[in-house]
Design a protein around this motif. Sequence first.
Motif, mmCIF file in Angstrom:
data_model
loop_
_atom_site.group_PDB
_atom_site.id
_atom_site.type_symbol
_atom_site.label_atom_id
_atom_site.label_comp_id
_atom_site.label_asym_id
_atom_site.label_seq_id
_atom_site.Cartn_x
_atom_site.Cartn_y
_atom_site.Cartn_z
ATOM 1 N N ARG A 100 0.807 -1.220 0.000
ATOM 2 C CA ARG A 100 0.000 0.000 0.000
ATOM 3 C C ARG A 100 0.845 1.277 0.000
ATOM 4 N N TYR A 101 2.109 1.164 0.425
ATOM 5 C CA TYR A 101 2.920 2.358 0.593
ATOM 6 C C TYR A 101 3.930 2.457 -0.536
ATOM 7 N N THR A 102 3.701 3.362 -1.453
ATOM 8 C CA THR A 102 4.644 3.446 -2.572
ATOM 9 C C THR A 102 6.032 3.867 -2.083
ATOM 10 N N ALA A 103 6.080 4.685 -1.027
ATOM 11 C CA ALA A 103 7.393 5.144 -0.544
ATOM 12 C C ALA A 103 8.242 3.956 -0.081
ATOM 13 N N ILE A 104 7.601 2.988 0.553
ATOM 14 C CA ILE A 104 8.336 1.811 1.039
ATOM 15 C C ILE A 104 8.807 0.994 -0.167
ATOM 16 N N HIS A 105 7.909 0.836 -1.103
ATOM 17 C CA HIS A 105 8.240 0.080 -2.308
ATOM 18 C C HIS A 105 9.437 0.720 -3.020
ATOM 19 N N ARG A 106 9.377 2.050 -3.135
ATOM 20 C CA ARG A 106 10.462 2.768 -3.830
ATOM 21 C C ARG A 106 11.782 2.661 -3.079
ATOM 22 N N GLN A 107 11.697 2.765 -1.761
ATOM 23 C CA GLN A 107 12.919 2.659 -0.955
ATOM 24 C C GLN A 107 13.547 1.267 -1.136
ATOM 25 N N ALA A 110 15.156 1.121 -4.454
ATOM 26 C CA ALA A 110 16.413 1.882 -4.482
ATOM 27 C C ALA A 110 17.546 1.070 -3.845
ATOM 28 N N TRP A 111 17.217 0.269 -2.844
ATOM 29 C CA TRP A 111 18.246 -0.573 -2.206
ATOM 30 C C TRP A 111 18.457 -1.891 -2.967
ATOM 31 N N GLY A 112 17.659 -2.097 -4.017
ATOM 32 C CA GLY A 112 17.848 -3.287 -4.847
ATOM 33 C C GLY A 112 16.999 -4.488 -4.463
ATOM 34 N N TYR A 113 15.884 -4.222 -3.786
ATOM 35 C CA TYR A 113 14.996 -5.337 -3.396
ATOM 36 C C TYR A 113 13.631 -5.193 -4.056
ATOM 37 N N ASP A 114 13.098 -6.316 -4.497
ATOM 38 C CA ASP A 114 11.796 -6.337 -5.162
ATOM 39 C C ASP A 114 10.636 -6.329 -4.200
ATOM 40 N N SER A 115 10.868 -6.804 -2.995
ATOM 41 C CA SER A 115 9.749 -6.971 -2.064
ATOM 42 C C SER A 115 10.266 -6.967 -0.645
ATOM 43 N N ILE A 116 9.354 -6.800 0.297
ATOM 44 C CA ILE A 116 9.747 -6.803 1.709
ATOM 45 C C ILE A 116 10.306 -8.177 2.093
ATOM 46 N N GLU A 118 12.081 -10.168 0.150
ATOM 47 C CA GLU A 118 13.464 -10.254 -0.317
ATOM 48 C C GLU A 118 14.376 -9.518 0.676
ATOM 49 N N TYR A 119 13.881 -8.385 1.184
ATOM 50 C CA TYR A 119 14.657 -7.605 2.152
ATOM 51 C C TYR A 119 14.742 -8.353 3.490
ATOM 52 N N LEU A 120 13.625 -8.984 3.885
ATOM 53 C CA LEU A 120 13.632 -9.752 5.142
ATOM 54 C C LEU A 120 14.688 -10.856 5.072
ATOM 55 N N ARG A 121 14.814 -11.476 3.914
ATOM 56 C CA ARG A 121 15.840 -12.506 3.746
ATOM 57 C C ARG A 121 17.240 -11.899 3.961
ATOM 58 N N ALA A 122 17.456 -10.739 3.358
ATOM 59 C CA ALA A 122 18.776 -10.100 3.478
ATOM 60 C C ALA A 122 19.079 -9.722 4.936
ATOM 61 N N VAL A 123 18.086 -9.174 5.642
ATOM 62 C CA VAL A 123 18.379 -8.762 7.028
ATOM 63 C C VAL A 123 18.450 -9.976 7.967
ATOM 64 N N SER A 124 17.771 -11.064 7.610
ATOM 65 C CA SER A 124 17.904 -12.283 8.409
ATOM 66 C C SER A 124 19.342 -12.800 8.291
ATOM 67 N N GLU A 125 19.899 -12.676 7.095
ATOM 68 C CA GLU A 125 21.299 -13.083 6.904
ATOM 69 C C GLU A 125 22.221 -12.210 7.755
ATOM 70 N N ILE A 126 21.889 -10.922 7.829
ATOM 71 C CA ILE A 126 22.704 -10.020 8.653
ATOM 72 C C ILE A 126 22.635 -10.454 10.125
ATOM 73 N N ALA A 127 21.422 -10.795 10.590
ATOM 74 C CA ALA A 127 21.267 -11.249 11.975
ATOM 75 C C ALA A 127 22.134 -12.487 12.217
ATOM 76 N N LEU A 128 22.113 -13.425 11.262
ATOM 77 C CA LEU A 128 22.934 -14.640 11.405
ATOM 78 C C LEU A 128 24.424 -14.285 11.433
ATOM 79 N N GLU A 129 24.828 -13.369 10.554
ATOM 80 C CA GLU A 129 26.241 -12.956 10.552
ATOM 81 C C GLU A 129 26.655 -12.347 11.882
ATOM 82 N N GLU A 130 25.717 -11.627 12.483
ATOM 83 C CA GLU A 130 26.033 -10.972 13.756
ATOM 84 C C GLU A 130 25.863 -11.907 14.952
#
Length: 363
Positions: A100-107, A110-116, A118-130
Amino acid sequence: MIPGAESHGVNVDIDRQEVERLLSVTPADVEAADELTFARNVFVPLTTACRYTCTYCTYYDPPGQASLLSAEEVRDICRTGAEAGCTEALFTFGDDPDERYTAIHRQLEAWGYDSIHEYLRAVSEIALEEGLLPHANPGDQTREQMSQVADVNASMGVMLETTADVRAHAGPRSKSPGQRLATIRTAGELGVPFTTGILVGIGEDWRDRAESLLAIRELHERHGHVQEVIVQPVVENERWDSGSPDLATMRRATAMARAALPPEVSVQSPPNLAPVPELLDCGVDDLGGVSPVTDDHINPEHAWPAVDRLREIAAEAGVPLSERLPVYERYLDDGWCSDRIETAIETDTDAGKRFRAVLDDGQ
Ligand SMILES: O=c1nc2n(C[C@H](O)[C@H](O)[C@H](O)CO)c3cc(O)ccc3cc-2c(=O)[nH]1
Ligand SMILES: C[C@H]1O[C@@H](n2cnc3c(N)ncnc32)[C@H](O)[C@@H]1O
Ligand code: SF4
């Protein structure tokens, strides 16, 4: 018939006799648990954008104001948590925020993710790395969405809230009980250890509570994936002034959960929201995630107690308290977790050692 169950293709058969049995359960009918568990987590509020507008919730922001944590911000929170001895990164955020939020979609774009997701996967990897184990509760998920992140999460969750059609969920965009049940079922089909629960005091009656618990039980009977059921009181805030359930209601609802669920499914009471010492004899055996470093962003006026306070509560009740991981040990033993998660726990790093020390604590 549960609202939305048919359109989401979920079929749960609620046994009328079981509903009647549960309606007569009192705290005197259940046994107090002989041990208590908790997990140490950091709360990562990935985004405050949400497609829904639940009337009890202060978490979501209107379009235009919603924000998204950057990968660096997520990494900082996780690092602080790992340094403070946490084991879990709790990703809890608005439901389908990019819809519903175009600003979130655009952000995200801009960071190179198609969907939330895809981003959740990336940040889950960060959590595992940390050095943390991810537990994501992104609200309702389709099978495709959940498949995208299942192998980088130790466990996942969504609150059923209730099977009833309540006004708190009314409006043009609203949670549908059928869709929540479909999410819980999908987790079972994908073999994801799962946390769910009921939200008490949002307009549901006793029959609805019994039905909600039986619906969870039925999905667990089919798949075996429900590790814990949270019995959560709705709490007042600037959007919700319709009160919070009283002690007698919470005692009966907690006992009802204990009586409805098989013994391997934990009954969780959140110690920052519920009067835990007065609920222990109603069958609570888990205190959920508490954070030494972050707020409960959903209920920011309710600070988590310190771990020492949990120790006092357990000591007063005369039961041992032990720390657990976000995934319950039986799922690890039975091979439910991905290689990725198993490796994180078994490896010879500080994080691996911290996870194994917690497993030893639970012995
Ligand atoms: O601090 C909170 N933790 C919540 N948790 C987290 C929970 O306390 C722990 O993270 C789990 O026990 C996993 O260890 C949830 C987890 C879910 O999967 C689904 C719903 C919730 C709800 C809350 C909540 O309202 N507040
Ligand atoms: C993550 C979970 O937080 C819960 N949640 C949202 N708002 C409130 C409130 N005012 N009180 C208690 N729990 C709440 C919902 O049950 C949601 O599923
Ligand atoms: S409870 Fe979850 S789904 Fe409901 S408005 Fe809040 S963030 Fe959105």
